[in-house]
Design an enzyme around this catalytic site. Structure first.
Site, short mmCIF file in Angstrom:
data_model
loop_
_atom_site.label_atom_id
_atom_site.label_comp_id
_atom_site.label_asym_id
_atom_site.label_seq_id
_atom_site.Cartn_x
_atom_site.Cartn_y
_atom_site.Cartn_z
N GLU A 56 -5.17 5.83 -1.39
CA GLU A 56 -4.27 6.82 -0.79
C GLU A 56 -3.67 7.68 -1.90
OE1 GLU A 56 -0.09 4.94 0.11
OE2 GLU A 56 -1.58 3.55 0.88
N ARG A 86 4.74 12.44 -4.31
CA ARG A 86 6.12 12.46 -4.85
C ARG A 86 6.10 12.03 -6.31
NH1 ARG A 86 5.30 7.55 -2.22
NH2 ARG A 86 5.43 5.80 -3.67
C1 MV4 Z 1 -5.17 -3.28 -0.49
C2 MV4 Z 1 -5.44 -4.44 -1.22
C3 MV4 Z 1 -6.69 -5.04 -1.04
N1 MV4 Z 1 -7.58 -4.49 -0.18
N2 MV4 Z 1 -6.09 -2.78 0.36
C4 MV4 Z 1 -0.59 -2.79 -1.69
C5 MV4 Z 1 0.28 -1.58 -1.68
C6 MV4 Z 1 -0.55 -0.50 -1.09
N3 MV4 Z 1 -0.30 0.79 -1.65
C7 MV4 Z 1 -1.94 -0.93 -1.26
N4 MV4 Z 1 -1.90 -2.34 -1.50
C8 MV4 Z 1 -3.04 -3.07 -1.45
N5 MV4 Z 1 -4.01 -2.61 -0.60
C9 MV4 Z 1 -7.26 -3.38 0.49
N6 MV4 Z 1 -8.17 -2.87 1.33
C10 MV4 Z 1 -4.48 -4.91 -2.11
C11 MV4 Z 1 -3.25 -4.23 -2.23
C12 MV4 Z 1 -2.33 -4.72 -3.23
C13 MV4 Z 1 -1.75 -6.01 -3.17
C14 MV4 Z 1 -2.00 -6.90 -2.13
C15 MV4 Z 1 -1.40 -8.17 -2.10
C16 MV4 Z 1 -0.56 -8.57 -3.14
C17 MV4 Z 1 -0.31 -7.71 -4.19
C18 MV4 Z 1 -0.92 -6.44 -4.22
C19 MV4 Z 1 -0.65 -5.57 -5.29
C20 MV4 Z 1 -1.20 -4.33 -5.31
C21 MV4 Z 1 -2.05 -3.90 -4.28
#
Ligand code: MV4
Length: 449
Positions: A288, A292
């Protein structure tokens, strides 16, 4: 250049924007709620105005009150900071229509990138590497099941109007999909007034890498390095670093090129951040774009020497980017710890009065905060107390400086994330730069606090 900028925010980011105004010789106007009468940003600005009660919807998110304040004080621009009205396309549009410059992207940029499913679709059409998943929005359980079967489980359902981790649901097996899909739509409708959701493959141990970009009003666009934001819990970032230990010069150029292409595809203006996930094989995928200035922007400033907030203001004033892509150099290593007023075990906010505050200092240490001894952390706003930012010639020097700064830092009267930061900085895997988005969950499992 602008004559006077209204700062439509509070706390450390309002202070940060006022500092940029002062360096540019631009007058600043602070607006504040009734609980922020004595706040630092109010005292630092050239002028100040109360815009309503503590409830953010009646003050910092109150568009008529903020625009009235801009008119009364004769401001020619508004800086929204992050949160509050920063990603409100309607607010940016109203500013545009009344001739007060919104210091940020166009309302159209905000609307396009704010619809995360639409943004995905757009980037797929541009031929950019996007997270495997649905093309755009998914409207039926049938469609959801088809996409999930194609990309394989686990999958994640995300709200189109969400972003930054809000409105997400991981689905591990087909049997859970229908229920999760319906629940995700209902949650999205309740939280954002928009039930649109999309689906992505859920990556188990990726790194969360985001690329800073700057684009002037003529469309000249540059990338300004990446930030590794893998250390998050409940999608709240806790530690960020620049550069990422997982990104070398070659990968940085690739990420930067794709981020610039993504921005140019929507004729993006001003500062923005393109988020990617990086898998174990060092493949990366667009997730994404955030329209900002971000909380963690200082680590980029520390290693590039670029003042991102001043650049935002200069770009909005119509000035051309003075930086060429080849002039952007990463010099040293920077890390940031977010010191939050919260119960570290449950990650729940812990508002209250700070009876003693002492910020660390010395070589390579920067503290972005609006807190002083005696300050109250109101319950109505986010729980960020201070950002501890260090820079070193190497990652090792930055690590040592952060450990030293964490030791020096004193916050008494409320519970904070300081003890957790001190523990993480002793972790051998963290010290070696070996971590992924699952780091914190594992850390808590291994060392229950
Ligand atoms: C994800 C992902 C894994 N697979 N999407 C977290 C915040 C948001 N901006 C996007 N995030 C994530 N999206 C998919 N398809 C993993 C994260 C993620 C995350 C997930 C669980 C625990 C810590 C994390 C840290 C950064 C991003």
């Amino acid at each position: 250049m602008f004559k006077k900028i209204l700062v439509a925010n509070r706390g450390e980011i309002a202070v940060r924007i006022i500092r940029a105004c002062k360096e540019l010789g631009v007058r600043s106007v602070a607006v504040h709620s009734e609980v922020d009468n004595d706040a630092l940003h109010v005292r630092m600005a050239d002028e100040h105005l109360c815009i309503g009660p503590a409830d953010p919807s009646l003050s910092y998110r109150n568009i008529p009150n903020i625009l009235s304040a801009a008119e009364i004080t004769a401001c020619d621009a508004i800086h929204p900071g992050y949160g509050f009205l920063a990603e409100n396309a309607h607010f940016a549009e109203v500013c545009e229509s009344i001739g007060v410059k919104f210091i940020g992207p166009s309302s159209e940029n905000i609307a396009t990138m704010g619809d995360k499913a639409k943004a995905r679709e757009l980037m797929i059409r541009q031929g950019l590497p996007v997270m495997p998943g649905s093309e755009g929005e998914i409207a039926s359980t049938h469609e959801a099941a088809a996409v999930a079967a194609k990309i394989g489980y686990p999958v994640i359902i995300k709200a189109s109007a969400g972003g930054g981790g809000r409105g997400m649901r991981v689905v591990n097996r087909e049997e859970e999909l229908t229920h999760a899909f319906q629940a995700a739509r209902a949650e999205a409708a309740a939280a954002f007034g928009d039930q649109a959701v999309y689906i992505e493959k859920y990556f188990l141990e990726p790194r969360h890498i985001e690329v800073q970009i700057l684009a002037d009003e003529r469309g000249r666009t540059i990338s300004v390095g990446e930030r590794d934001c893998s250390i998050q819990r409940r999608y709240q970032k806790l530690i960020e670093e620049c550069p990422s230990p997982a990104v070398d010069d070659r990968l940085r150029r690739e990420l930067g090129r794709i981020a610039v292409e993504a921005a140019q595809a929507v004729r993006y203006r001003n500062a923005g951040t393109v988020e990617f996930l990086l898998d174990k094989d060092r493949r990366f995928f667009f997730m994404e774009m955030n329209t900002r200035i971000q909380v963690e922007h200082p680590i980029t400033e520390e290693v590039t020497g670029i003042d991102l907030v001043k650049e935002q203001i200069k770009i909005a004033a119509g000035m051309s980017l003075a930086w060429k892509q080849q002039d952007v150099k990463i010099n040293g290593h920077s890390m940031e710890c977010r010191i939050n007023a919260e119960c570290p075990e449950k990650f729940t906010p812990c508002p209250g009065r700070i009876s003693r505050f002492h910020a660390p200092g010395g070589p390579g240490v920067r503290v972005d905060t609006a807190i002083e001894t005696g300050a109250e952390i109101p319950s109505q706003y986010d729980s960020l107390i201070a950002k501890l930012i260090v820079r070193g010639q190497t990652r090792e020097e930055a690590l040592a400086r952060m450990r030293r700064a964490l030791e020096e830092c004193v916050v008494e009267g409320i519970k904070t994330t300081l003890p957790l930061h001190r523990r993480i900085f002793e972790d051998p895997d963290f010290q070696k730069g070996r971590f992924s988005t699952s780091f914190l969950e594992r850390f808590f499992a291994a060392y229950p606090s």
